[in-house]
Design an enzyme around this catalytic site. Sequence first.
Site: not given
Ligand SMILES: NC(=O)c1ccc[n+]([C@@H]2O[C@H](COP(=O)([O-])OP(=O)(O)OC[C@H]3O[C@@H](n4cnc5c(N)ncnc54)[C@H](O)[C@@H]3O)[C@@H](O)[C@H]2O)c1
Length: 261
Positions: A37, A67, A91, A155, A159, A190
């Site tokens: 992360d 990167v 993820n 977005y 996906k 989240t």
């Molecule tokens: N929360 C929702 O409603 C939801 C619904 C469907 C899908 N998702 C998917 O679930 C996955 C996780 O999301 P989440 O909801 O847990 O969000 P979150 O923001 O809680 O977690 C995302 C994590 O990714 C990290 N991150 C972001 N940009 C980054 C980068 N450039 N390099 C490294 N790390 C990076 C962040 O620091 C964070 O820890 C995502 O792919 C999101 O699209 C989320």
Amino acid sequence: MSAFTSKVILITGAASGFGQAIANAFAKKGASLSLVDKDEENLNKVTEQCKKAGASKVLAVVADLRVEDNIVRAMNETIETFDRLDVLVNNAGVFRMGSVEQASIQSFDFIFHLNVKAHFHFTKLAVPHLEQTKGTIINVSSVAGERRLPNCILYGMSKAALNYFTKTSALGLAGKGIRVNAVLPSACKTSIMSCPGALSPGLTPDDFFRKTSFQVPLGGVLVEKQDVVDAILFLASNSARTITGTCLAVDRGHALVGSGT
Ligand SMILES: NC(=O)c1ccc[n+]([C@@H]2O[C@H](COP(=O)([O-])OP(=O)(O)OC[C@H]3O[C@@H](n4cnc5c(N)ncnc54)[C@H](O)[C@@H]3O)[C@@H](O)[C@H]2O)c1
């Protein structure tokens, strides 16, 4: 001892939300973890949690996955530390609202770099190692990749691309004994929607959830992190050994309703 005790799991975006929950779940099963992360502070907290929860060993890699060199470094450190890889959980992800007219070209790059390109890159690097272990890849996609959401166009596109990548790479990698699947969650509380710029000005995450909550077949709109974790544990397990190329919706039937906000 669980079936995951001798396994090495690499999880991107492990510092919060789904990634944190997935990391803790595999830690409880005694797996070894490579947690990646960009958020160093939270990543260190999750690393300590996972050690306490029972992980065999935990490697934390601080890396901005937009990167390319960082992705190579994360994979190299994982293999140098554990000498194997069994499960890759792609993820990490970012969210931005916006219609065709509102969304900027910069947003396109911001979203696609992480939500698509980083997963493609990790997958490419993981293939030789997963071939050795007959391992598996799980992509965390979204219900947005199946629905038509005019106000979340980039977005949703990212996906949808990830869903295509899941199915097509499953076909391409089956000969190497590597399974590839995705989970498609509906909305969950989240930090993804609280990030600056994620939602249209003046809209809160709760407003967003309310707006999208109509017409969800099983009622409500939100899923719990544990719902997603359970699906991932299943897909990573031997019980799913015949399953590849699946985009498993964890969404209260949300994807069945074609379009929305
Ligand atoms: N929360 C929702 O409603 C939801 C619904 C469907 C899908 N998702 C998917 O679930 C996955 C996780 O999301 P989440 O909801 O847990 O969000 P979150 O923001 O809680 O977690 C995302 C994590 O990714 C990290 N991150 C972001 N940009 C980054 C980068 N450039 N390099 C490294 N790390 C990076 C962040 O620091 C964070 O820890 C995502 O792919 C999101 O699209 C989320």
